[in-house]
Design a protein around this motif. Structure first.
Motif, PDB file in Angstrom:
ATOM      1  N   VAL A  47     -56.324  50.012  30.704  1.00 56.98           N
ATOM      2  CA  VAL A  47     -55.698  49.839  32.024  1.00 56.98           C
ATOM      3  C   VAL A  47     -54.268  50.359  32.000  1.00 56.98           C
ATOM      4  N   CYS A  48     -53.535  50.045  30.949  1.00 54.26           N
ATOM      5  CA  CYS A  48     -52.139  50.488  30.866  1.00 54.26           C
ATOM      6  C   CYS A  48     -52.012  51.992  30.651  1.00 54.26           C
ATOM      7  N   MET A  49     -52.972  52.609  29.962  1.00 50.31           N
ATOM      8  CA  MET A  49     -52.940  54.066  29.844  1.00 50.31           C
ATOM      9  C   MET A  49     -53.075  54.694  31.224  1.00 50.31           C
ATOM     10  N   LEU A  50     -54.022  54.187  32.022  1.00 48.24           N
ATOM     11  CA  LEU A  50     -54.189  54.697  33.385  1.00 48.24           C
ATOM     12  C   LEU A  50     -52.973  54.380  34.248  1.00 48.24           C
ATOM     13  N   ALA A  51     -52.464  53.157  34.133  1.00 51.60           N
ATOM     14  CA  ALA A  51     -51.332  52.732  34.957  1.00 51.60           C
ATOM     15  C   ALA A  51     -50.077  53.543  34.637  1.00 51.60           C
ATOM     16  N   THR A  52     -49.852  53.827  33.376  1.00 49.39           N
ATOM     17  CA  THR A  52     -48.678  54.609  32.989  1.00 49.39           C
ATOM     18  C   THR A  52     -48.749  56.012  33.581  1.00 49.39           C
ATOM     19  N   VAL A  53     -49.899  56.662  33.431  1.00 47.24           N
ATOM     20  CA  VAL A  53     -50.067  58.005  33.996  1.00 47.24           C
ATOM     21  C   VAL A  53     -49.969  57.942  35.524  1.00 47.24           C
ATOM     22  N   GLY A  54     -50.574  56.922  36.130  1.00 45.43           N
ATOM     23  CA  GLY A  54     -50.526  56.774  37.582  1.00 45.43           C
ATOM     24  C   GLY A  54     -49.126  56.563  38.108  1.00 45.43           C
ATOM     25  N   TRP A  55     -48.351  55.736  37.420  1.00 47.02           N
ATOM     26  CA  TRP A  55     -46.976  55.468  37.853  1.00 47.02           C
ATOM     27  C   TRP A  55     -46.141  56.748  37.792  1.00 47.02           C
ATOM     28  N   ASN A 144     -53.004  54.118  20.917  1.00 48.09           N
ATOM     29  CA  ASN A 144     -52.452  54.649  22.165  1.00 48.09           C
ATOM     30  C   ASN A 144     -52.450  53.578  23.249  1.00 48.09           C
ATOM     31  N   GLY A 145     -53.452  52.709  23.240  1.00 53.72           N
ATOM     32  CA  GLY A 145     -53.474  51.593  24.184  1.00 53.72           C
ATOM     33  C   GLY A 145     -52.323  50.631  23.930  1.00 53.72           C
ATOM     34  N   ARG A 146     -52.054  50.359  22.677  1.00 57.96           N
ATOM     35  CA  ARG A 146     -50.915  49.490  22.339  1.00 57.96           C
ATOM     36  C   ARG A 146     -49.610  50.113  22.823  1.00 57.96           C
ATOM     37  N   LEU A 150     -46.828  48.826  26.012  1.00 53.09           N
ATOM     38  CA  LEU A 150     -45.364  48.786  25.932  1.00 53.09           C
ATOM     39  C   LEU A 150     -44.734  49.739  26.954  1.00 53.09           C
ATOM     40  N   ALA A 151     -45.317  50.931  27.081  1.00 47.16           N
ATOM     41  CA  ALA A 151     -44.774  51.928  28.009  1.00 47.16           C
ATOM     42  C   ALA A 151     -44.812  51.429  29.440  1.00 47.16           C
ATOM     43  N   PHE A 152     -45.946  50.886  29.861  1.00 47.59           N
ATOM     44  CA  PHE A 152     -46.052  50.432  31.250  1.00 47.59           C
ATOM     45  C   PHE A 152     -45.100  49.275  31.514  1.00 47.59           C
TER      46      PHE A 152
END
Length: 169
Positions: A47-55, A144-146, A150-152
């Motif tokens: 979810v955070c991988m998608l959210a980071t790219v989406g943001w 990468n998910g971890r 942190l990134a998001f």
């Protein structure tokens, strides 16, 4: 452990992808089954991988077609979409996916179906056929998910604190 040399290696992670590094800084897997923890980690990481790219895409100007999606910042997006009535159908779609994921998790944990944590029975055909390469690909997804979690968290916090768009300059 290799991940955190000052902590004892969590033996319960043996046999799990990423377990060889012993990353469990809060010893959560001592209290909860590793299957549940790994399921949650993979889900939140994806979810955070998608959210980071989406943001970042939204802050860079990428928008869905339609007037309601234009001129809305990422910080305002949730409230604006609630006002527009877009969130209810989205929530219903997410609820269906969550119910399916919950069913898979419960049945996989109780070994009623043959399933590894995080497996939704889609995408296995793109994994490498070599077992070692498959393990490395799974490890990359986990790490990468971890990083994405942190990134998001950092992106959302920075956006609110600075009230500006990515890259927050």
């Amino acid at each position: 452990s290799l991940a955190l040399p000052y902590l004892k290696y969590p033996e319960q992670l043996d046999g799990w992808v990423g377990g060889e590094k012993g990353f469990d800084p809060m010893n959560i897997t001592m209290a909860l089954p590793v299957y549940w923890c790994r399921e949650a980690e993979l889900k939140h990481g994806r979810v955070c991988m998608l959210a980071t790219v989406g943001w970042i895409a939204t802050d860079s100007g990428l928008r869905f077609a339609g007037d309601m999606f234009q001129n809305v910042s990422t910080i305002e997006a949730h409230n604006k979409m609630l006002e527009a009535g877009v969130m209810a159908p989205l929530l219903a779609g997410v609820a269906v996916v969550e119910l399916y994921g919950g069913w898979l998790t419960l049945n996989g944990f109780e070994e009623r179906i043959k399933r590894e944590a995080g497996d939704f029975f889609i995408g296995k055909q793109v994994l490498p056929k070599d077992p070692e390469q498959e393990r490395l690909m799974r490890l990359r997804e986990l790490e990468n998910g971890r990083l994405a979690m942190l990134a998001f968290s950092g992106i959302a916090t920075q956006a609110v604190l600075t009230n500006s768009a990515w890259p927050f300059l």
